[in-house]
Scaffold this motif. Structure first.
Motif, short mmCIF file in Angstrom:
data_model
loop_
_atom_site.label_atom_id
_atom_site.label_comp_id
_atom_site.label_asym_id
_atom_site.label_seq_id
_atom_site.Cartn_x
_atom_site.Cartn_y
_atom_site.Cartn_z
N VAL A 77 0.65 -1.27 -0.02
CA VAL A 77 -0.07 -0.17 0.10
C VAL A 77 0.74 1.28 0.05
N PRO A 78 2.06 1.34 0.84
CA PRO A 78 2.64 2.61 1.05
C PRO A 78 3.53 2.92 -0.66
N VAL A 79 3.96 1.81 -1.25
CA VAL A 79 4.45 1.72 -2.63
C VAL A 79 3.51 2.52 -3.69
N ARG A 80 2.21 1.87 -3.51
CA ARG A 80 1.25 2.51 -4.64
C ARG A 80 0.75 3.96 -4.17
N ARG A 81 0.68 4.09 -2.94
CA ARG A 81 0.33 5.67 -2.57
C ARG A 81 1.43 6.47 -2.77
N SER A 82 2.59 6.19 -2.83
CA SER A 82 3.81 7.14 -3.15
C SER A 82 3.69 7.03 -4.83
N LEU A 83 3.22 5.94 -5.33
CA LEU A 83 3.32 6.19 -7.01
C LEU A 83 2.45 7.30 -7.32
N ALA A 84 1.06 7.11 -6.82
CA ALA A 84 0.02 7.80 -7.21
C ALA A 84 0.14 9.24 -6.76
N GLN A 85 0.92 9.72 -5.72
CA GLN A 85 1.28 11.07 -5.29
C GLN A 85 2.48 11.56 -6.26
#
Length: 409
Positions: A81-89
């Motif tokens: 989840v943190p990886v996907r969130r960072s990618l979206a940001q």
């Protein structure tokens, strides 16, 4: 289908972009060796020919490489989840004029019954029953490019039972929902916790999922453009009718009754150079009726939009939206971002192996989907433009890309 061909002189730029993305997106992985295996896997996804299995990515190297990759993907407990969130940001700051979040279903047909989430189920996209996995991707889309940042894997009922749940390592919080329900829940989580700008959500919704989807997004004040079938019954006021409203009619019939108010839109299809002409009409509607459970009328009025393609006698595409204050042409172009996503799915996401995971673990599937999303971003951000319609964004420095955005509250 056309597949993107990676120019040889672009491999260096893509490898450099992978290194940048490792630094920016994988800070949540505490160990250096984990980040190194992420780098190996990402380079394998963009360079390996054929199916992107762990064995093929490991290549002819020592068996220890395959075992380490297998451990990293299927067993290591790192949180995706943190990886996907960072990618979206990151993509909100580097992608070219992002306009919407587009939800796209993905069907992965399987021969056996061991892959997590597999089962015999009717698939609307195929028009038949298939032995398959059903997933959904949430894509950040502009007219130039689109990027998957979040994924859901739909679990048929048997996979939420104790035996299969334990075998696949499925968390206790995972439930058996429809693909549309899974996707709506994913968007709501992103809107609530990912600190992203609020953008319209574009997706196709079946009759049975529509009332709950409208209610879910309305409660969280999320704008939406839902593609619906022309047979959908819609309620509308009785203005101009003999009897006072509300009345109910199929969406196709209501839009066709507005043909005298059509507006012409000239636009260019995604991935093509030639122009197209579409005629649009709209009608205000109330909450759509549902036999199983009534849905309260949203505070924001709903608008039904219909489109006639060139030379068509009847409208052929329909959308329901809560964004009634935008010109019809803008709403139509938002809806057509689904075509942008389909193009990028075929040309970039499939070639990096989004469908290719063969493991049995829930965690492994999500790890693979996360890394395939990063590989997709690396190819579009790091490669040179593929065509006049392709994404032409430069490789950003880590320092520039890491600047914090001004989030919309």
């Amino acid at each position: 289908m056309a597949r993107a061909v990676l120019a040889e002189d672009s491999t260096t730029e893509i490898s450099e972009m992978i290194n940048v993305l490792i630094d920016l997106l994988f800070e949540s992985l505490p160990r250096r060796d984990q980040r190194n295996w992420a780098r190996v896997y990402l380079n394998g996804l963009v360079r390996t020919t054929g199916k992107r299995t762990i064995r093929n990515i490991a290549g002819s190297g020592a068996s220890s490489v395959e075992q380490s990759l297998q451990q990293f993907i299927s067993k290591s407990p790192w949180d995706w989840v943190p990886v996907r969130r960072s990618l979206a940001q990151l993509l909100e700051r580097t992608a070219h004029r992002p306009l919407a979040w587009v939800l796209r279903p993905m069907v992965i047909e399987k021969a056996g019954d061991r892959s997590v989430g597999v089962g015999r189920q009717f698939v609307p996209q195929l028009g038949r029953t298939a032995n398959c996995q059903q997933a959904s991707g949430v894509w950040l889309a502009s007219s130039e490019a689109s990027f998957p940042v979040e994924w859901t894997l739909t679990l048929p009922g048997p996979w939420t039972g104790e035996l299969l749940r334990r075998r696949a390592g499925i968390p206790d919080t995972a439930r058996s929902l429809t693909p549309a329900q899974d996707a709506v829940h994913a968007v709501r989580r992103m809107a609530a916790t990912w600190q992203l700008q609020r953008r319209p959500v574009v997706m196709e919704v079946a009759h049975g999922d529509l009332p709950q989807s409208i209610e879910s997004f309305t409660r969280q004040d999320i704008p939406f453009v839902f593609k619906v079938d022309g047979s959908l019954p819609v309620s509308f006021s009785g203005a101009g009718r003999c009897a006072p409203g509300p009345h109910t009619a199929p969406a196709r019939e209501l839009i066709d009754s507005r043909r005298s108010r059509r507006r012409v839109v000239e636009w260019t299809r995604h991935g093509r150079a030639e122009g197209a002409v579409t005629q649009l009409a709209s009608a205000p509607v109330l909450a759509t009726p549902c036999e199983d459970r009534p849905v309260p009328v949203p505070s924001t009025p709903l608008l039904l939009v219909g489109a006639w393609s060139e030379a068509a006698l009847l409208p052929s595409e329909f959308w329901i939206t809560n964004i009634g204050d935008r010109p019809l042409a803008q709403l139509f172009l938002l809806a057509k971002l689904a075509d942008r996503v389909s193009l990028d799915f075929t040309e970039t996401c499939e070639p990096v192996g989004i469908r290719d995971f063969e493991g049995r673990s829930f965690r492994g599937w999500h790890h693979h989907a996360t890394l395939a999303s990063v590989a997709h971003a690396a190819k579009l951000l790091g490669a040179r433009p593929r065509s006049p319609d392709g994404y032409a964004g430069p490789v950003r420095s880590a320092a520039a890309a890491a600047r914090p955005p001004a989030y919309m509250r």
